[in-house]
Enzyme design. Structure first.
Site, short mmCIF file in Angstrom:
data_model
loop_
_atom_site.label_atom_id
_atom_site.label_comp_id
_atom_site.label_asym_id
_atom_site.label_seq_id
_atom_site.Cartn_x
_atom_site.Cartn_y
_atom_site.Cartn_z
N GLU A 158 0.79 -1.35 0.03
CA GLU A 158 0.13 0.00 -0.02
C GLU A 158 0.87 1.48 0.01
O GLU A 158 1.89 1.34 0.75
CB GLU A 158 -0.71 0.01 1.33
CG GLU A 158 -1.62 1.02 1.43
CD GLU A 158 -2.91 1.03 2.59
OE1 GLU A 158 -3.81 1.98 2.60
OE2 GLU A 158 -2.43 0.20 3.63
N CYS B 86 -5.79 -2.87 2.21
CA CYS B 86 -5.85 -2.89 3.94
C CYS B 86 -7.06 -3.12 4.46
O CYS B 86 -7.87 -4.11 4.19
CB CYS B 86 -5.43 -1.53 4.37
SG CYS B 86 -4.46 -1.51 5.73
N LYS C 288 -9.02 3.07 -3.27
CA LYS C 288 -9.60 2.54 -1.68
C LYS C 288 -10.86 3.19 -1.70
O LYS C 288 -11.03 4.37 -1.60
CB LYS C 288 -8.31 2.84 -0.79
CG LYS C 288 -8.67 2.31 0.64
CD LYS C 288 -7.65 2.84 1.35
CE LYS C 288 -7.59 1.72 2.66
NZ LYS C 288 -6.43 1.92 3.61
#
Length: 375
Positions: A97, A218, A184
């Site tokens: 990430e 994540c 995201k």
């Protein structure tokens, strides 16, 4: 760093066989581990052969942390790492990430309820300057790297769109072609003050010669509806770049592999305080006084898990190593025989999901844009 080789029992899938996958668990140097070979690479080991590819254990990939506030230097480092990955014969490289642009661990950007400090605003200006446009010259360079080294590339970046930043994953094929991106959907906690929210238009799964590849970043991996959308697109190689080094993260990764009947490749960093700029330029709020340059601020935990829930490689929390695992696409079929969450184990007459996959824009204009018109 970890690598794995892909096998299939179906002759129709022979085009996917004999590929090696390499996860860059970019933990300052490289997070690595091996459940299958049960040892870490170190300078005293002899070179070994895995599925015909020679691995010289004395040749490691180095310096894998982001160079904060210096994107050109970070791109240079990414290319060095890709070059070494290619020398191992790897075909898929997954970065963590926010590798390009950086994960601002420990920073609060001077924010309290009702106030933002001048230093915090300057911190954001520097962070914004380190982000990249998509498309843009940095994307072109990443594509050129993927083509040069003949690898599929999954790269975590900080994307800027005007003055808003997004935590994004970019996908490239092994000819250097840009496949697309995933933004995201839901930044976690204080991430929401610096990153915007993605929408349904960037939840791709790409059908490639080595399998169907997608990614979630994540903690959005904990969003069951997002996972279901990816399962419905047939994901086989589920990439999970993360910043979560807690041991409980492994439970989420195992669950996703079992639930989705897919291989899960999760890459995380192993970072020490010295991998970030020193204070007062960069401050780990609330903990800075307790840290030394060698203090571990992200302990890694990269992992590869099979569709049956077997941990093929990892997790490791000790630092640098090379890991390998065999990916047998036939295992996906065997797992789906037991449980196919969007197939024979679904009950669409009772439970169903609608995914809004149009781009969500804050402003739209009803007039058609004509040649020569002005905004």
């Amino acid at each position: 760093m970890c690598s794995s080789c892909l096998h299939t029992e179906d002759s129709n899938e022979s085009k996917r066989s004999d590929y090696q996958y390499l996860i860059w668990g970019f933990q300052r140097i490289l997070d690595g581990f091996s459940n299958s070979i049960q040892h870490q690479v170190n300078d005293t080991k002899e070179s070994r052969k895995i599925n015909g590819a020679s691995f010289d254990n004395r040749k490691r990939c180095r310096c894998a942390s982001t160079i904060f506030y210096d994107t050109p230097a970070t791109l240079d480092k990414a290319e060095r790492l890709l070059s070494e990955a290619a020398s191992y014969g790897s075909q898929l490289v997954v970065f963590p990430e926010a590798f390009i642009g950086g994960y601002p661990r420990g920073s609060n950007f001077g924010v309290t309820i009702g106030n933002r400090t001048l230093k915090g605003k300057e911190d954001f200006r520097k962070y914004h300057a380190s982000a990249i446009n998509v498309p843009g010259p940095e994307v072109d360079r990443l594509g050129a790297m993927a083509g040069k080294y003949k690898v599929f590339l999954v790269m975590g970046v900080i994307e800027k769109d005007g003055y808003t930043l997004y935590c994004t994953v970019l996908f490239f094929d092994n000819q250097g072609g840009y496949l697309g991106k995933h933004r995201k959907l839901m930044p976690t906690a204080l991430e929401r003050i610096i990153w915007g929210f993605g929408d349904g238009s960037t939840v791709p799964v790409f059908d490639t010669q080595i399998g169907k590849i997608g990614a979630a970043i994540c903690w959005e991996n904990k969003m069951p509806l997002l996972r279901t959308a990816m399962y419905a697109k047939g994901i086989e190689i589920y990439c999970a770049p993360t910043a979560d080094s807690r041991e409980i993260w492994q439970a989420s990764m195992t669950h996703i592999a079992l639930e989705g009947g897919c291989f899960v490749l999760s890459a995380n960093q192993f970072c020490r305080r010295k991998d970030y700029p020193p204070p007062p330029e960069y401050v780990f709020t609330g903990t800075e006084e307790d840290l030394t340059p060698e203090s571990v601020v992200c302990a890694g935990g990269s992992v590869i898990i099979s569709p049956s829930g077997t941990v093929l490689a990892g997790p490791n929390y000790d630092g640098e190593a090379l890991i390998t695992a065999d990916l047998d696409l036939g295992e996906i079929v065997r797992a789906k025989f037991d449980f196919d969450v969007v197939g024979h184990y679904a009950r669409p007459e009772v439970l169903s999901l609608i995914v809004k996959d149009d781009a969500a824009t804050p402003v739209s204009f009803t007039s058609e844009k004509t040649e020569g018109s002005q905004k």
